[in-house]
Write a protein that holds these residues in place. Structure first.
Motif, PDB file in Angstrom:
ATOM      1  N   ASN A   1       6.382   1.106  -8.243  1.00  0.00           N
ATOM      2  CA  ASN A   1       5.782   1.842  -9.368  1.00  0.00           C
ATOM      3  C   ASN A   1       4.526   2.593  -8.946  1.00  0.00           C
ATOM      4  N   LYS A   2       3.744   2.026  -8.047  1.00  0.00           N
ATOM      5  CA  LYS A   2       2.546   2.727  -7.565  1.00  0.00           C
ATOM      6  C   LYS A   2       2.919   3.913  -6.669  1.00  0.00           C
ATOM      7  N   LEU A   3       3.980   3.774  -5.885  1.00  0.00           N
ATOM      8  CA  LEU A   3       4.425   4.873  -5.035  1.00  0.00           C
ATOM      9  C   LEU A   3       5.036   6.009  -5.848  1.00  0.00           C
ATOM     10  N   ASP A   4       5.672   5.670  -6.963  1.00  0.00           N
ATOM     11  CA  ASP A   4       6.354   6.664  -7.808  1.00  0.00           C
ATOM     12  C   ASP A   4       5.310   7.377  -8.664  1.00  0.00           C
ATOM     13  N   LYS A   5       4.558   8.253  -8.034  1.00  0.00           N
ATOM     14  CA  LYS A   5       3.430   8.928  -8.686  1.00  0.00           C
ATOM     15  C   LYS A   5       3.841   9.779  -9.886  1.00  0.00           C
ATOM     16  N   ASN A   6       4.997  10.454  -9.802  1.00  0.00           N
ATOM     17  CA  ASN A   6       5.401  11.331 -10.912  1.00  0.00           C
ATOM     18  C   ASN A   6       6.238  10.623 -11.968  1.00  0.00           C
ATOM     19  N   GLY A   7       6.517   9.332 -11.778  1.00  0.00           N
ATOM     20  CA  GLY A   7       7.213   8.559 -12.790  1.00  0.00           C
ATOM     21  C   GLY A   7       8.676   8.917 -12.989  1.00  0.00           C
ATOM     22  N   ASP A   8       9.314   9.516 -11.979  1.00  0.00           N
ATOM     23  CA  ASP A   8      10.719   9.915 -12.133  1.00  0.00           C
ATOM     24  C   ASP A   8      11.700   8.805 -11.757  1.00  0.00           C
ATOM     25  N   GLY A   9      11.177   7.623 -11.405  1.00  0.00           N
ATOM     26  CA  GLY A   9      12.043   6.510 -11.042  1.00  0.00           C
ATOM     27  C   GLY A   9      12.555   6.581  -9.616  1.00  0.00           C
ATOM     28  N   LEU A  10      11.939   7.446  -8.804  1.00  0.00           N
ATOM     29  CA  LEU A  10      12.348   7.613  -7.416  1.00  0.00           C
ATOM     30  C   LEU A  10      11.128   7.628  -6.502  1.00  0.00           C
ATOM     31  N   VAL A  11      11.309   7.120  -5.302  1.00  0.00           N
ATOM     32  CA  VAL A  11      10.284   7.201  -4.265  1.00  0.00           C
ATOM     33  C   VAL A  11      10.866   8.079  -3.165  1.00  0.00           C
ATOM     34  N   CYS A  12      10.202   9.196  -2.893  1.00  0.00           N
ATOM     35  CA  CYS A  12      10.715  10.150  -1.903  1.00  0.00           C
ATOM     36  C   CYS A  12      10.288   9.742  -0.495  1.00  0.00           C
TER      37      CYS A  12
END
Length: 162
Positions: free
Chosen positions: A14-25
């Motif tokens: 959740n901390k890595l998913d900065k834009n809140g799209d449910g994905l970590v790039c």
């Protein structure tokens, strides 16, 4: 270093998913790996991950892949197995562990509800629905899904989908 719990991994995700799209790039994964001292490059990471971004479940698998190999190199292939059946079996076992929260080898309706809610895939009103989902694939009628019942459910659903 102690292994991280699923709750801790979800917090990291959740901390890595900065834009809140449910994905970590992969950029976010590169940043994380650099912070924890894992040296790699984008090409190796993308080959290891196999995708440009990970959802929460795939992030858990990513963590497992890094830790199971004892912090192994990202240079090796994601799966070094001989057959597709072995890869499928390994993926299903990993998925099973995501839902088997207490590690007893069975998935209860409560575990299914908590895991789906934690992944943002279900709301809090799913109790009866989770029990029905379990019952639909519970071949021995014990109220739980063991790995083989879970595997049957996953394979049936994947075959039933277009």
């Amino acid at each position: 270093m102690s292994p991280l719990s699923k709750i801790q991994l979800h917090q990291i995700f959740n901390k890595l998913d900065k834009n809140g799209d449910g994905l970590v790039c992969t950029d976010e994964l590169m940043w994380l790996l650099e912070r924890i001292g894992v040296r790699t490059n984008r090409v190796e990471l993308e080959r290891f991950v196999g995708e440009e971004a990970l959802n929460a479940v795939d992030f858990l698998f990513f963590y497992e892949a890094l830790t199971i190999g004892g912090g192994g190199s990202l240079v090796r292939e994601k799966y070094d197995l001989e057959t597709r059946d072995e890869v499928l079996e390994m993926d299903l076992r990993r998925a099973f562990r995501v839902f088997d929260l207490n590690g007893d080898g069975y998935i209860s309706g409560d575990e299914l509800r908590v895991a789906l809610s934690g992944l943002g895939l279900w709301d809090e009103d799913c109790g009866a629905d989770c029990e029905a989902m379990i019952a639909a694939y519970d071949s021995n009628s014990d109220g739980f899904l063991d790995f083989h019942e879970f595997k049957d459910m996953m394979l049936f659903d994947s075959l039933a989908s277009p």
